[in-house]
Design a protein around this motif. Structure first.
Motif, PDB file in Angstrom:
ATOM      1  N   ILE A 183      -1.543  -4.727  -7.807  1.00  0.00           N
ATOM      2  CA  ILE A 183      -1.821  -4.104  -6.509  1.00  0.00           C
ATOM      3  C   ILE A 183      -2.928  -4.865  -5.791  1.00  0.00           C
ATOM      4  N   ASN A 184      -3.976  -5.193  -6.523  1.00  0.00           N
ATOM      5  CA  ASN A 184      -5.148  -5.827  -5.922  1.00  0.00           C
ATOM      6  C   ASN A 184      -4.851  -7.254  -5.467  1.00  0.00           C
ATOM      7  N   ALA A 185      -3.987  -7.951  -6.189  1.00  0.00           N
ATOM      8  CA  ALA A 185      -3.687  -9.346  -5.851  1.00  0.00           C
ATOM      9  C   ALA A 185      -2.643  -9.465  -4.744  1.00  0.00           C
ATOM     10  N   ASN A 186      -2.013  -8.354  -4.407  1.00  0.00           N
ATOM     11  CA  ASN A 186      -0.875  -8.386  -3.486  1.00  0.00           C
ATOM     12  C   ASN A 186      -1.276  -8.172  -2.026  1.00  0.00           C
ATOM     13  N   PHE A 187      -2.588  -8.034  -1.730  1.00  0.00           N
ATOM     14  CA  PHE A 187      -3.021  -7.775  -0.354  1.00  0.00           C
ATOM     15  C   PHE A 187      -2.757  -8.992   0.527  1.00  0.00           C
ATOM     16  N   TYR A 198       0.295  -5.113  10.740  1.00  0.00           N
ATOM     17  CA  TYR A 198      -0.308  -3.782  10.739  1.00  0.00           C
ATOM     18  C   TYR A 198      -1.754  -3.793  10.247  1.00  0.00           C
ATOM     19  N   GLY A 199      -2.171  -4.876   9.602  1.00  0.00           N
ATOM     20  CA  GLY A 199      -3.495  -4.925   9.013  1.00  0.00           C
ATOM     21  C   GLY A 199      -3.430  -5.550   7.640  1.00  0.00           C
ATOM     22  N   ASN A 200      -4.449  -5.301   6.823  1.00  0.00           N
ATOM     23  CA  ASN A 200      -4.528  -5.863   5.482  1.00  0.00           C
ATOM     24  C   ASN A 200      -3.928  -4.864   4.496  1.00  0.00           C
ATOM     25  N   PHE A 201      -2.712  -5.172   3.969  1.00  0.00           N
ATOM     26  CA  PHE A 201      -1.991  -4.215   3.126  1.00  0.00           C
ATOM     27  C   PHE A 201      -1.505  -4.865   1.836  1.00  0.00           C
ATOM     28  N   SER A 202      -1.408  -4.016   0.794  1.00  0.00           N
ATOM     29  CA  SER A 202      -0.684  -4.359  -0.430  1.00  0.00           C
ATOM     30  C   SER A 202       0.429  -3.335  -0.563  1.00  0.00           C
ATOM     31  N   GLU A 203       1.677  -3.810  -0.561  1.00  0.00           N
ATOM     32  CA  GLU A 203       2.769  -2.832  -0.573  1.00  0.00           C
ATOM     33  C   GLU A 203       3.948  -3.347  -1.376  1.00  0.00           C
ATOM     34  N   CYS A 204       4.701  -2.365  -1.866  1.00  0.00           N
ATOM     35  CA  CYS A 204       5.940  -2.677  -2.574  1.00  0.00           C
ATOM     36  C   CYS A 204       6.880  -1.497  -2.397  1.00  0.00           C
ATOM     37  N   PRO A 205       8.024  -1.677  -1.761  1.00  0.00           N
ATOM     38  CA  PRO A 205       8.941  -0.556  -1.570  1.00  0.00           C
ATOM     39  C   PRO A 205       9.727  -0.193  -2.823  1.00  0.00           C
ATOM     40  N   ASP A 206       9.836  -1.140  -3.769  1.00  0.00           N
ATOM     41  CA  ASP A 206      10.609  -0.870  -4.987  1.00  0.00           C
ATOM     42  C   ASP A 206      10.028  -1.719  -6.117  1.00  0.00           C
ATOM     43  N   SER A 208       7.420   0.914 -14.263  1.00  0.00           N
ATOM     44  CA  SER A 208       8.364   1.986 -14.618  1.00  0.00           C
ATOM     45  C   SER A 208       7.766   2.910 -15.671  1.00  0.00           C
ATOM     46  N   GLU A 209       7.081   2.310 -16.661  1.00  0.00           N
ATOM     47  CA  GLU A 209       6.449   3.123 -17.707  1.00  0.00           C
ATOM     48  C   GLU A 209       5.350   4.020 -17.132  1.00  0.00           C
ATOM     49  N   ARG A 210       4.661   3.504 -16.094  1.00  0.00           N
ATOM     50  CA  ARG A 210       3.603   4.305 -15.452  1.00  0.00           C
ATOM     51  C   ARG A 210       4.173   5.222 -14.362  1.00  0.00           C
ATOM     52  N   ASN A 211       5.491   5.154 -14.179  1.00  0.00           N
ATOM     53  CA  ASN A 211       6.187   6.032 -13.228  1.00  0.00           C
ATOM     54  C   ASN A 211       5.717   5.790 -11.793  1.00  0.00           C
ATOM     55  N   ILE A 212       5.515   4.526 -11.419  1.00  0.00           N
ATOM     56  CA  ILE A 212       5.167   4.152 -10.046  1.00  0.00           C
ATOM     57  C   ILE A 212       6.356   3.377  -9.488  1.00  0.00           C
ATOM     58  N   HIS A 213       7.054   3.986  -8.530  1.00  0.00           N
ATOM     59  CA  HIS A 213       8.276   3.374  -8.000  1.00  0.00           C
ATOM     60  C   HIS A 213       8.045   2.651  -6.681  1.00  0.00           C
ATOM     61  N   ALA A 214       6.950   2.982  -5.980  1.00  0.00           N
ATOM     62  CA  ALA A 214       6.605   2.303  -4.732  1.00  0.00           C
ATOM     63  C   ALA A 214       5.129   2.536  -4.464  1.00  0.00           C
ATOM     64  N   PHE A 215       4.490   1.594  -3.735  1.00  0.00           N
ATOM     65  CA  PHE A 215       3.085   1.795  -3.393  1.00  0.00           C
ATOM     66  C   PHE A 215       2.779   1.161  -2.046  1.00  0.00           C
ATOM     67  N   LEU A 216       1.760   1.710  -1.383  1.00  0.00           N
ATOM     68  CA  LEU A 216       1.273   1.190  -0.108  1.00  0.00           C
ATOM     69  C   LEU A 216      -0.232   1.413  -0.069  1.00  0.00           C
ATOM     70  N   HIS A 217      -1.010   0.325   0.034  1.00  0.00           N
ATOM     71  CA  HIS A 217      -2.469   0.408   0.038  1.00  0.00           C
ATOM     72  C   HIS A 217      -3.019  -0.386   1.221  1.00  0.00           C
ATOM     73  N   PHE A 223      -1.355   4.889  -1.358  1.00  0.00           N
ATOM     74  CA  PHE A 223      -0.392   5.867  -1.862  1.00  0.00           C
ATOM     75  C   PHE A 223       0.402   5.262  -3.014  1.00  0.00           C
ATOM     76  N   ASP A 224       0.753   6.095  -3.988  1.00  0.00           N
ATOM     77  CA  ASP A 224       1.761   5.767  -4.998  1.00  0.00           C
ATOM     78  C   ASP A 224       2.878   6.798  -4.901  1.00  0.00           C
ATOM     79  N   ASP A 225       4.122   6.340  -4.803  1.00  0.00           N
ATOM     80  CA  ASP A 225       5.261   7.252  -4.890  1.00  0.00           C
ATOM     81  C   ASP A 225       5.781   7.202  -6.327  1.00  0.00           C
ATOM     82  N   CYS A 226       5.700   8.336  -7.003  1.00  0.00           N
ATOM     83  CA  CYS A 226       6.053   8.388  -8.426  1.00  0.00           C
ATOM     84  C   CYS A 226       7.425   8.999  -8.651  1.00  0.00           C
TER      85      CYS A 226
END
Length: 598
Positions: free
Chosen positions: A399-403, A408-416, A429-438, A453-456
């Motif tokens: 997450i931290n390396a993906n900014f 829109y600004g400075n974001f780290s995101e993954c839709p899937d 998948s083991e941590r049950n994180i399916h998408a994130f937006l920071h 946000f984390d979508d679990c």
């Protein structure tokens, strides 16, 4: 000045500080210097054996008596560890006066030893009762609701949470309010409504035991924690009694009758959990069900209720509030920050609201501190992992390396996250994180934190509006979250609001509803007017001209209608059809907040 005069002056100074010095001769068991106690200690020694006086004549509070028993035993026995030295003991204790009231005293016993035997004691005694009473009064104000005398919203939550944490005990949490209370205020006035709330609080104290926890959480809404809730029939009986006592009829107008009653929602612990916020939500759901069934009822929470009509109502409310948030995020976030008097509570509330509005299961705020990334705040749903587990190791690193800096600004995101490379997909998948937006919290070009946000539950495509709102969220919260010292300033007034508003790029100002006086302008507004950035917010002439005197053109000392700055701001608000947000401001009876998005 001779020695006698110096001694008298010294004693007078001590008496002014309500302090006395005594000499306790352990050989004779007598105390000398009793005259210094005048006006400080309520009981005369009368040359009694002092140890006997302490144990038998002094009306000590039961909780304090055990100290004196152990202290008398201490001075009657040798102590090699203190041979030729001295030992100090300090205690605060209570003494009952003839009127039955206890008074507080602070005493320091300095025991002097001859070899290993105690020989005499110097006693410094101070009357601290007034200090204790002031502290009690301050504590009461901090813990109690001013109208009812019950515990206030914040403190009752703390007490109930501690009670819920006691293992192997059954508790019942009740949330209740008055049916038809709005009609009381509308038809009989708010003063009458306050009297009804006070009477409701007294009724609660009559029905429930002194061991139960009672609090007012807002308006006519109260919460009760029954500590011993083994018998559900007993709870039913208490609720029946309470509802019977809450039924009222009031006459108003031309013989009109206003009937009111009480509804109660109940949840059992640990059956449905041991966390206050979760249980309060369940009890509130049961209260809503009682209203739906016709009011003047008490209802126990069940999962079936949660899955029924309450769910549909909550979904409608969430959608309405979510639309309000998306329509004007600046005003929405500002209102939330303004309505909450404590910065930490503000952030916790906002995190939970954003999780609900955006239908995510985890919201976090990170700060870079001393070269390390620290999770400053978090909110997660009850069935998801805490951030310390979910983001551990390579998950956080990813997450931290993906900014990246985008439109829109400075974001780290993954839709899937299932599409991440290598072992990362399996780890997410083991941590049950399916998408994130920071969203990054920026200091110029440097990222000093992020909010996200984390979508679990499922993958999702993050919308443009979600990016914009999260960026606003990051800007607003980042202004005051990055410095822990701001929390002290928050408790003293409006510092956190001014800091937040000054960081906004939009022009924001506040005027008095009474006379149009300019109460506040943020940095963007001051820049537009050519005002210094460090202007005094209280007067527009200080802000605009950096002067301690009103403008020459200002004809009124209170800055009424002819103030050129006020005129300009008012004209700008009118021309742009800006809608004022009513707010109180720094002791003023009312103010209008304007936000210029253009």
């Amino acid at each position: 000045m001779n020695e006698t005069e110096e001694l008298a002056l010294y004693q007078e100074a001590l008496r002014a500080e309500r302090t006395a010095i005594l000499h306790w001769d352990l050989k004779t068991d007598l105390v000398y210097g009793e005259s210094s106690l005048n006006g400080i200690f309520p009981i005369k020694l009368k040359n009694k054996k002092y140890s006997d006086f302490l144990l038998n004549s002094l009306k000590l509070h039961p909780n304090d008596r055990k100290f004196f028993i152990s202290f008398i035993d201490f001075i009657r026995n040798p102590h090699k560890e203190f041979s030729g030295k001295s030992s100090e003991t300090v205690i605060e204790y209570r003494v009952m006066e003839d009127n039955g009231e206890y008074r507080w005293f602070h005493v320091r016993y300095i025991v002097h030893f001859e070899k290993e035997w105690p020989r005499y004691v110097v006693i410094l005694l101070r009357n601290t009762d007034s200090e204790h009473r002031k502290n009690d009064e301050l504590r009461q104000k901090a813990e109690r609701d001013s109208l009812t005398g019950l515990y206030n919203k914040g403190y009752v939550k703390e007490l109930i949470q501690k009670a819920l944490a006691v293992p192997e005990t059954k508790k019942a949490l009740l949330v209740l309010d008055m049916d038809g209370f709005k009609k009381i205020n509308d038809n009989l006035g708010h003063l009458f409504g306050d009297a009804v709330i006070s009477d409701m609080a007294l009724t609660l104290t009559e029905v429930f035991s002194g061991a139960d926890i009672l609090g007012r959480v807002g308006g006519d809404e109260f919460v009760v924690c029954i500590r011993e809730a083994e018998d559900r029939e007993q709870i039913n009986a208490l609720c029946e009694k309470l509802r019977s006592m809450l039924r009222r009829s009031f006459k108003y107008g031309d013989g009109k009758i206003l009937n009111v009653s009480g509804s109660i929602g109940i949840v059992m612990s640990p059956e449905y959990g041991t966390q206050y916020d979760e249980l309060f939500g369940y009890a509130d759901t049961a209260l809503y069900e009682a209203k739906q069934r016709g009011r003047d009822m008490h209802v126990f929470y069940t999962k079936e209720i949660q899955a029924g009509q309450r769910k549909k109502t909550e979904e409608n409310e969430v959608m309405q509030e979510r639309q309000a948030l998306l329509a004007n995020p600046v005003e929405f976030i500002f209102r939330m920050l303004y309505e909450t008097g404590d910065a930490r509570i503000t952030v916790e509330t906002l995190l939970a609201l954003f999780a609900k509005y955006f239908m995510v299961q985890r919201v976090v705020i990170y700060q870079q501190k001393d070269g390390q990334w620290v999770c400053w705040f978090e909110w997660h749903a009850g069935d998801t992992l805490p951030v310390a587990v979910a983001h551990e190791g390579n998950v956080f690193a990813c997450i931290n390396a993906n900014f990246q800096k985008g439109i829109y600004g400075n974001f780290s995101e993954c839709p899937d996250t299932a599409k991440l490379e290598g072992s990362l997909a399996q780890l997410f998948s083991e941590r049950n994180i399916h998408a994130f937006l920071h969203a990054g919290i920026m200091n110029g070009e440097r990222r000093i934190g992020f909010v996200g946000f984390d979508d679990c539950r499922a993958s999702r495509v993050w919308t443009k509006r979600e990016h914009e709102v999260l960026k606003t969220f990051a800007d607003v919260l980042g202004t005051f979250l990055m410095d822990q010292m701001r929390y002290d300033m928050v408790r003293k007034g409006y510092w956190h609001l001014q800091g937040i508003l000054n960081a906004m790029l939009r022009k924001i100002w506040v005027t008095s509803t009474k006379d149009g006086k300019v109460l506040y302008m943020n940095a963007a507004t001051r820049k537009e007017l050519g005002a210094p950035e460090n202007g005094d917010e209280k007067t527009c002439y200080k802000v605009v001209t950096d002067s301690n005197r009103p403008c020459i053109r200002c004809k009124f000392s209170k800055l009424r209608g002819d103030c050129p700055v006020g005129k300009r701001l008012k004209h700008e608000a009118t021309a742009k059809n800006l809608t004022p947000l009513p707010v109180p401001w720094k002791g003023e009876p009312g103010g209008n907040l304007f936000i210029d998005d253009n």
